[in-house]
Scaffold this active site. Structure first.
Site, short mmCIF file in Angstrom:
data_model
loop_
_atom_site.label_atom_id
_atom_site.label_comp_id
_atom_site.label_asym_id
_atom_site.label_seq_id
_atom_site.Cartn_x
_atom_site.Cartn_y
_atom_site.Cartn_z
N SER A 26 0.80 -1.24 0.00
CA SER A 26 0.00 0.00 0.00
C SER A 26 0.83 1.29 0.00
O SER A 26 0.42 2.26 -0.65
CB SER A 26 -1.05 0.00 1.11
OG SER A 26 -0.46 -0.27 2.34
N TRP A 76 -2.68 -2.79 -23.81
CA TRP A 76 -2.38 -1.93 -22.66
C TRP A 76 -3.62 -1.71 -21.79
O TRP A 76 -3.55 -1.69 -20.57
CB TRP A 76 -1.91 -0.58 -23.23
CG TRP A 76 -1.06 0.25 -22.35
CD1 TRP A 76 -1.27 0.55 -21.03
CD2 TRP A 76 0.14 0.92 -22.73
NE1 TRP A 76 -0.29 1.38 -20.58
CE2 TRP A 76 0.60 1.62 -21.60
CE3 TRP A 76 0.87 1.01 -23.90
CZ2 TRP A 76 1.75 2.40 -21.61
CZ3 TRP A 76 2.01 1.79 -23.92
CH2 TRP A 76 2.45 2.47 -22.79
N GLU A 134 -8.46 8.98 -23.57
CA GLU A 134 -7.93 8.73 -24.92
C GLU A 134 -8.53 9.71 -25.91
O GLU A 134 -9.69 10.15 -25.76
CB GLU A 134 -8.27 7.29 -25.34
CG GLU A 134 -7.64 6.88 -26.66
CD GLU A 134 -7.83 5.41 -27.00
OE1 GLU A 134 -8.58 4.73 -26.28
OE2 GLU A 134 -7.22 4.95 -27.99
N ILE A 135 -7.76 10.00 -26.95
CA ILE A 135 -8.26 10.86 -28.03
C ILE A 135 -9.53 10.22 -28.60
O ILE A 135 -9.61 9.00 -28.72
CB ILE A 135 -7.17 11.05 -29.12
CG1 ILE A 135 -7.63 12.02 -30.19
CG2 ILE A 135 -6.77 9.74 -29.77
CD1 ILE A 135 -6.52 12.40 -31.18
N SER A 136 -10.53 11.04 -28.95
CA SER A 136 -11.80 10.51 -29.43
C SER A 136 -11.87 10.58 -30.95
O SER A 136 -11.81 11.68 -31.53
CB SER A 136 -12.96 11.30 -28.82
OG SER A 136 -14.15 11.00 -29.52
N GLY A 137 -12.03 9.41 -31.58
CA GLY A 137 -12.21 9.36 -33.03
C GLY A 137 -13.61 9.78 -33.44
O GLY A 137 -13.91 9.89 -34.63
N ARG A 138 -14.50 10.00 -32.46
CA ARG A 138 -15.84 10.53 -32.76
C ARG A 138 -15.77 12.06 -32.85
O ARG A 138 -16.50 12.68 -33.59
CB ARG A 138 -16.83 10.16 -31.65
CG ARG A 138 -16.97 8.69 -31.41
CD ARG A 138 -17.94 8.44 -30.27
NE ARG A 138 -19.29 8.80 -30.67
CZ ARG A 138 -20.30 8.92 -29.81
NH1 ARG A 138 -20.11 8.73 -28.51
NH2 ARG A 138 -21.50 9.23 -30.24
N LEU A 165 2.11 3.50 -8.21
CA LEU A 165 3.37 2.76 -8.40
C LEU A 165 3.22 1.26 -8.16
O LEU A 165 3.86 0.46 -8.84
CB LEU A 165 4.45 3.35 -7.48
CG LEU A 165 5.87 2.85 -7.72
CD1 LEU A 165 6.35 3.20 -9.13
CD2 LEU A 165 6.83 3.43 -6.69
N ARG A 188 4.76 -6.43 -18.81
CA ARG A 188 4.97 -5.91 -20.16
C ARG A 188 6.43 -5.66 -20.53
O ARG A 188 6.72 -5.38 -21.70
CB ARG A 188 4.16 -4.62 -20.35
CG ARG A 188 2.65 -4.82 -20.20
CD ARG A 188 2.11 -5.87 -21.15
NE ARG A 188 0.67 -6.07 -20.97
CZ ARG A 188 -0.06 -6.89 -21.72
NH1 ARG A 188 0.49 -7.60 -22.69
NH2 ARG A 188 -1.35 -7.03 -21.49
C1 LIG Z 1 2.35 -11.85 -22.32
C2 LIG Z 1 0.88 -11.63 -22.14
C3 LIG Z 1 -0.01 -12.32 -22.93
C4 LIG Z 1 -1.40 -12.13 -22.79
N1 LIG Z 1 -2.27 -12.82 -23.60
C5 LIG Z 1 -3.59 -12.62 -23.46
C6 LIG Z 1 -4.54 -13.31 -24.30
O1 LIG Z 1 -4.16 -14.10 -25.14
N2 LIG Z 1 -5.85 -13.04 -24.13
C7 LIG Z 1 -6.31 -12.17 -23.19
O2 LIG Z 1 -7.52 -11.97 -23.08
N3 LIG Z 1 -5.45 -11.51 -22.38
C8 LIG Z 1 -4.12 -11.70 -22.50
N4 LIG Z 1 -3.25 -11.02 -21.70
C9 LIG Z 1 -3.79 -10.05 -20.73
C10 LIG Z 1 -3.79 -10.65 -19.29
O3 LIG Z 1 -4.63 -11.77 -19.20
C11 LIG Z 1 -4.25 -9.58 -18.29
O4 LIG Z 1 -5.58 -9.17 -18.60
C12 LIG Z 1 -3.37 -8.35 -18.32
O5 LIG Z 1 -2.02 -8.72 -18.25
C13 LIG Z 1 -3.71 -7.45 -17.13
O6 LIG Z 1 -3.31 -8.11 -15.97
P1 LIG Z 1 -4.05 -7.89 -14.59
O7 LIG Z 1 -5.50 -8.23 -14.71
O8 LIG Z 1 -3.28 -8.62 -13.53
O9 LIG Z 1 -3.81 -6.32 -14.38
P2 LIG Z 1 -4.82 -5.15 -13.89
O10 LIG Z 1 -6.04 -5.12 -14.71
O11 LIG Z 1 -3.93 -3.94 -13.85
O12 LIG Z 1 -5.20 -5.56 -12.46
C14 LIG Z 1 -4.23 -5.63 -11.41
C15 LIG Z 1 -4.79 -6.60 -10.38
O13 LIG Z 1 -5.99 -6.03 -9.82
C16 LIG Z 1 -6.98 -7.02 -9.67
N5 LIG Z 1 -8.16 -6.61 -10.46
C17 LIG Z 1 -8.30 -5.47 -11.18
N6 LIG Z 1 -9.53 -5.37 -11.71
C18 LIG Z 1 -10.19 -6.49 -11.34
C19 LIG Z 1 -11.49 -6.99 -11.59
N7 LIG Z 1 -12.39 -6.33 -12.30
N8 LIG Z 1 -11.80 -8.19 -11.09
C20 LIG Z 1 -10.93 -8.89 -10.36
N9 LIG Z 1 -9.68 -8.47 -10.07
C21 LIG Z 1 -9.31 -7.29 -10.55
C22 LIG Z 1 -6.37 -8.33 -10.11
O14 LIG Z 1 -5.86 -8.96 -8.98
C23 LIG Z 1 -5.22 -7.93 -10.99
O15 LIG Z 1 -4.14 -8.85 -10.99
C24 LIG Z 1 -1.88 -11.21 -21.81
C25 LIG Z 1 -0.96 -10.53 -21.01
C26 LIG Z 1 0.40 -10.72 -21.16
C27 LIG Z 1 1.35 -9.95 -20.29
#
Ligand SMILES: Cc1cc2nc3c(=O)[nH]c(=O)nc-3n(C[C@H](O)[C@H](O)[C@H](O)COP(=O)(O)OP(=O)(O)OC[C@H]3O[C@@H](n4cnc5c(N)ncnc54)[C@H](O)[C@@H]3O)c2cc1C
Length: 281
Positions: free
Chosen positions: A69, A90, A100-104, A190, A200
């Site tokens: 935290s 991303w 984000e910039i809006s294409g609309r 952070l 990433r």
């Molecule tokens: C190399 C690579 C390959 C990938 N390939 C695919 C693919 O083929 N298909 C695909 O769909 N995705 C793919 N992803 C995306 C991946 O599954 C994740 O969605 C993405 O990396 C974001 O991770 P995150 O959810 O941990 O991060 P964030 O969204 O930043 O969340 C951070 C943490 O907060 C919690 N959190 C945030 N929001 C919620 C929520 N609404 N519910 C529950 N917990 C939450 C979770 O614990 C999460 O780990 C890929 C990612 C990488 C890095």
């Protein structure tokens, strides 16, 4: 200390760091620094920063032990320009605040990504999401770039024609390519930024998002050098072992006792080689 100012970060505010052929990352603002992490962690004792050595020790301790935290007290805002296919990956990082910039609303600029020769690769045969190391001959690279560029020009010309006909911008854009550049303001704390960077900057992430993540990390190092050093040491440079692997560590030299399959043993030895590499440094 109400407001943290870091001279190294102040010096790069608003500076554009080029990424890919037409993209960039710009540091817009930052709230907090290494000092803020320390202040937040020590608030329960009513104490602030101490010596550099003690503060560094505390930040490292917090990161190593997942006391996350205090890292959320640091917030950083970037202006980023990247191709839409990069933005598409991303945006999966849900803890950011995005504009984000809006294409609309706006006419999208005629700016699309064309990979450079060294980043044109064949499909990997053993990794469905990856690229092969096999070099692509220069005449093939030329053809790839020409095909991509011609298609970008054609689709943008259609977009322009639809706009000229008075068609709504939100409709005229629907065939624009994923290689088109978009821009957004992107803010993250952070703790979640380290999570983003870990995923990433990894070799498994697509090259085109990896280069953005690496640029962002270089900027974050200016704001929070100590936290970034701890992140590099304990997260980026660390490996985790499964329970089974730990049991096998002692048995690995004894082929009689080792129960790994060929693939398990290969993965395990790969991790050991990473560790050995660290000690070599
Ligand atoms: C190399 C690579 C390959 C990938 N390939 C695919 C693919 O083929 N298909 C695909 O769909 N995705 C793919 N992803 C995306 C991946 O599954 C994740 O969605 C993405 O990396 C974001 O991770 P995150 O959810 O941990 O991060 P964030 O969204 O930043 O969340 C951070 C943490 O907060 C919690 N959190 C945030 N929001 C919620 C929520 N609404 N519910 C529950 N917990 C939450 C979770 O614990 C999460 O780990 C890929 C990612 C990488 C890095």
């Amino acid at each position: 200390m109400a407001h943290c100012t870091v001279p190294e970060a102040e010096a790069i505010l608003d500076k554009s760091f080029p990424v890919l052929d037409k993209g960039f990352v710009r540091l817009i603002d930052y709230l907090g620094s290494d000092d803020r992490i320390v202040q937040a962690a020590r608030v329960s004792y009513g104490e602030g920063t101490k010596s550099y050595r003690k503060d560094k020790g505390l930040i490292t301790y917090l990161l190593r032990n997942d006391h996350t935290s205090p890292f959320e007290q640091v917030n950083i805002t970037f202006h980023i320009k990247m191709p839409i296919f990069v933005a598409r990956q991303w945006i999966r990082h849900r803890t950011a605040r995005v504009n984000e910039i809006s294409g609309r609303y706006s006419v999208m600029a005629d700016e699309s990504y064309i990979p450079s020769d060294e980043n044109i690769s064949y499909q990997s045969s053993d990794n469905k999401q990856g690229r092969s190391d096999e070099p692509v001959p220069s005449e093939i690279c030329e053809k790839v770039k020409k095909l991509i560029e011609e298609d970008q020009k054609r689709t943008y010309a259609v977009y322009q024609e639809l706009l000229d006909m008075g068609i709504a911008r939100e409709l005229a854009r629907v065939n624009l390519p994923l290689s088109l550049y978009t821009e957004w303001y992107w803010q993250m704390d952070l703790h979640n930024l380290f999570h983003f960077l870990q995923l990433r900057m990894d070799m498994h992430a697509q090259y085109e998002i990896r280069v953005f993540a690496k640029t962002i990390f270089e900027i974050v190092k200016k704001i929070c050098p100590v936290a970034c050093e701890a992140f590099e040491d304990y997260r980026l440079g660390g490996v985790t072992f499964t329970h089974g692997e730990i049991e096998q560590i002692t048995a690995i030299s004894d082929t009689e006792k080792c129960t790994f399959t060929g693939r398990e043993k290969e993965n395990f030895l790969k991790k050991l080689r990473v560790i050995a590499g660290k000690f070599d440094r």
